[in-house]
Design an enzyme around this catalytic site. Structure first.
Site, PDB file in Angstrom:
ATOM      1  N   SER A  43       0.804  -1.220   0.000  1.00  0.00           N
ATOM      2  CA  SER A  43       0.000   0.000   0.000  1.00  0.00           C
ATOM      3  C   SER A  43       0.837   1.270   0.000  1.00  0.00           C
ATOM      4  O   SER A  43       0.395   2.303  -0.506  1.00  0.00           O
ATOM      5  CB  SER A  43      -0.932  -0.001   1.218  1.00  0.00           C
ATOM      6  OG  SER A  43      -0.205  -0.206   2.415  1.00  0.00           O
ATOM      7  N   HIS A 249      -0.950   5.749   6.682  1.00  0.00           N
ATOM      8  CA  HIS A 249      -0.374   5.701   5.330  1.00  0.00           C
ATOM      9  C   HIS A 249      -0.005   7.112   4.871  1.00  0.00           C
ATOM     10  O   HIS A 249      -0.615   8.088   5.338  1.00  0.00           O
ATOM     11  CB  HIS A 249      -1.361   5.072   4.341  1.00  0.00           C
ATOM     12  CG  HIS A 249      -1.476   3.591   4.477  1.00  0.00           C
ATOM     13  ND1 HIS A 249      -2.305   2.996   5.411  1.00  0.00           N
ATOM     14  CD2 HIS A 249      -0.868   2.568   3.812  1.00  0.00           C
ATOM     15  CE1 HIS A 249      -2.202   1.680   5.306  1.00  0.00           C
ATOM     16  NE2 HIS A 249      -1.325   1.400   4.353  1.00  0.00           N
TER      17      HIS A 249
END
Length: 267
Positions: A43, A249
């Site tokens: 990711s 993230h």
């Protein structure tokens, strides 16, 4: 007779030179042809958290604002394949992402290993459980990094070289998540934040060693993210947010300001 022998010798030398030059030219052409770029990984490579996702990528959440597409747009490689996928582990790279690699691949980037070590479960545990439970889970993740992950990274890195023998391979690491003694007034304790940062350093150390042993460049993104961690007041990393899978993230700024310059310097 002597003239004939000299002529034959001269012809042989010229033929040998011609073959040598042809071989060098062919090798040079093959080298020139190896200009495609393939972006592999998890990711952090797919761009989860940066927005602007390709709808065709589904749950892989491939973003046009991820460092791979940004580099490709700026450098116009002869071909670009973006196979990184949110949630990917080393086995997913081996089974699902290596298809575009070939002798014409000149550059490969990859960020992988965090999911193998249980990144999502570690963060969930630390957010929802006690400090002691968090620290135990971090310790288990670090044991995995040191004892099991190196072998899995070896498999991936060897497979990349086998399929893309001419490629320069850049292995990207992970940022530290937290600025210690920063602006956060709630959430995890400083002890937990420090433990998570130490786990990130551990993961980077293991990854860098495996990359070096395979002759690959390691891109350390921690210096670029310094001052932009969670609790910094200028974070390039999402804290707990919505959509929930964006949590922990990099933002679009983290991709362009944290990751892209490192890839640019090593590619």
């Amino acid at each position: 007779m002597r003239l004939f022998r000299r002529a034959a010798t001269l012809s042989a030398l010229l033929l040998s030179a011609a073959l040598t030059l042809t071989g060098a030219g062919a090798a040079h052409s093959a080298e020139q042809a190896a200009t495609g770029y393939v972006a592999l990984g998890d990711s952090y490579a797919s761009g989860l958290g940066a927005g602007s996702y390709d709808s065709a990528s589904g749950d892989c959440k491939r973003s046009s604002k991820a460092f791979g597409p940004l580099w490709a747009a700026a450098n116009n490689p002869s071909s670009f394949h973006f196979t990184a996928c949110s949630g990917a582990k080393t086995g997913d790279v081996l089974n699902n992402q290596l298809g575009p690699l070939s002798s014409s691949t000149g550059l490969v980037s990859i960020s992988i290993g965090g999911n193998d070590a249980g990144f999502a479960d570690v963060m969930t545990t630390c957010v929802l459980s006690s400090q002691s439970t968090c620290l135990d889970r971090v310790a288990a993740a670090r044991a995995y990094m040191n004892n099991t992950l190196p072998g899995k990274l070896n498999q991936v890195y060897s497979a990349i070289r086998a399929k893309a023998p001419s490629a320069r391979v850049v292995v990207l690491g992970y940022p530290r998540l937290y600025k210690l003694n920063g602006t956060c007034i709630a959430g995890l304790t400083e002890t937990e934040r420090s433990a998570l940062n130490a786990a990130s350093d551990n993961l980077n150390d293991v990854t860098a060693k495996r990359a070096a042993d395979h002759g690959y460049a390691f891109g350390d993104v921690r210096p670029n993210f310094s001052g932009h961690e969670i609790c910094s007041g200028s974070s390039w990393i999402h804290s707990v947010t919505w959509p929930i899978n964006h949590s922990y993230h990099p933002t679009a700024a983290g991709q362009s300001g944290g990751y892209l310059p490192v890839l640019r310097s090593l590619a």
